[in-house]
Write a protein that holds these residues in place. Sequence first.
Motif: not given
Length: 167
Positions: A45-46, A82-84, A115-121, A150-156
Motif C-alpha cells: 500500500l503506497l 516515505l513522504q512526498f 509507525v509513522n511517528a517513529h519513521n517520520h519523527g 537495518g534502516s531503522g524503519l518500522l514496518i506495519d
Amino acid sequence: SIGSAAPLDADHLTRLKALCDRYEPQSFSEHLAWSSHGEVYLNDLLPLPYTPETLDRIATHIYQVQDTLGREMLLENPSTYLQFTGSTIPETEFLAEIARRTGCGLLLDVNNVYVNAHNHGIDAVAYLDALPAHAIKQIHLAGHSTDALGSGLLIDTHDAPVCDGVW
C-alpha cells in the motif's frame, strides 16, 4: 484502489456491492493508499501526496464507492515509509477534510500512527489530537517489525504482538 488516478472500475464496484449486500458487514473500510498502476499490481500500500488535487481525486472515489454501495465507507490512515516533498496538506488535515467533504468515517489505525511517528519523527499524540474524533468509527491495533535491511524503519507487518507504545 481508492488512491489510483483512474476512475474506479464500475464492474469492481458492482461486485463489491453484491458482496456487501450478501454479507451485510457492520462496516466497510479502505486504506488511504494506492497499489496499482495501469495493469501492474504492486504488493504494498503506497503513500499519496497530500495535495488539493489528490484530495479532489480521493473525494470523488469515495463518493463513487458510497453511492454505489449505499453505505458509509471508513477510510484508514496509512502507515508510510516515505513522504512526498510536494505534499502541501498535513495528513491529519487531509483525513479531516475527506471525512468532512464526503461524510465517510475514519478507521483509526493506532499502529500506523505509531509507525509513522517513529519513521517520520512526528508526535503521535499531536497526530491523534488533530483528528476529528466524531469521524472515528473504528479503531485498529496491530503489531509491526523493524525492517530487515537495518534502516531503522518500522514496518506495519501485523506479525508481532501489539507493543506497549501502541496500547
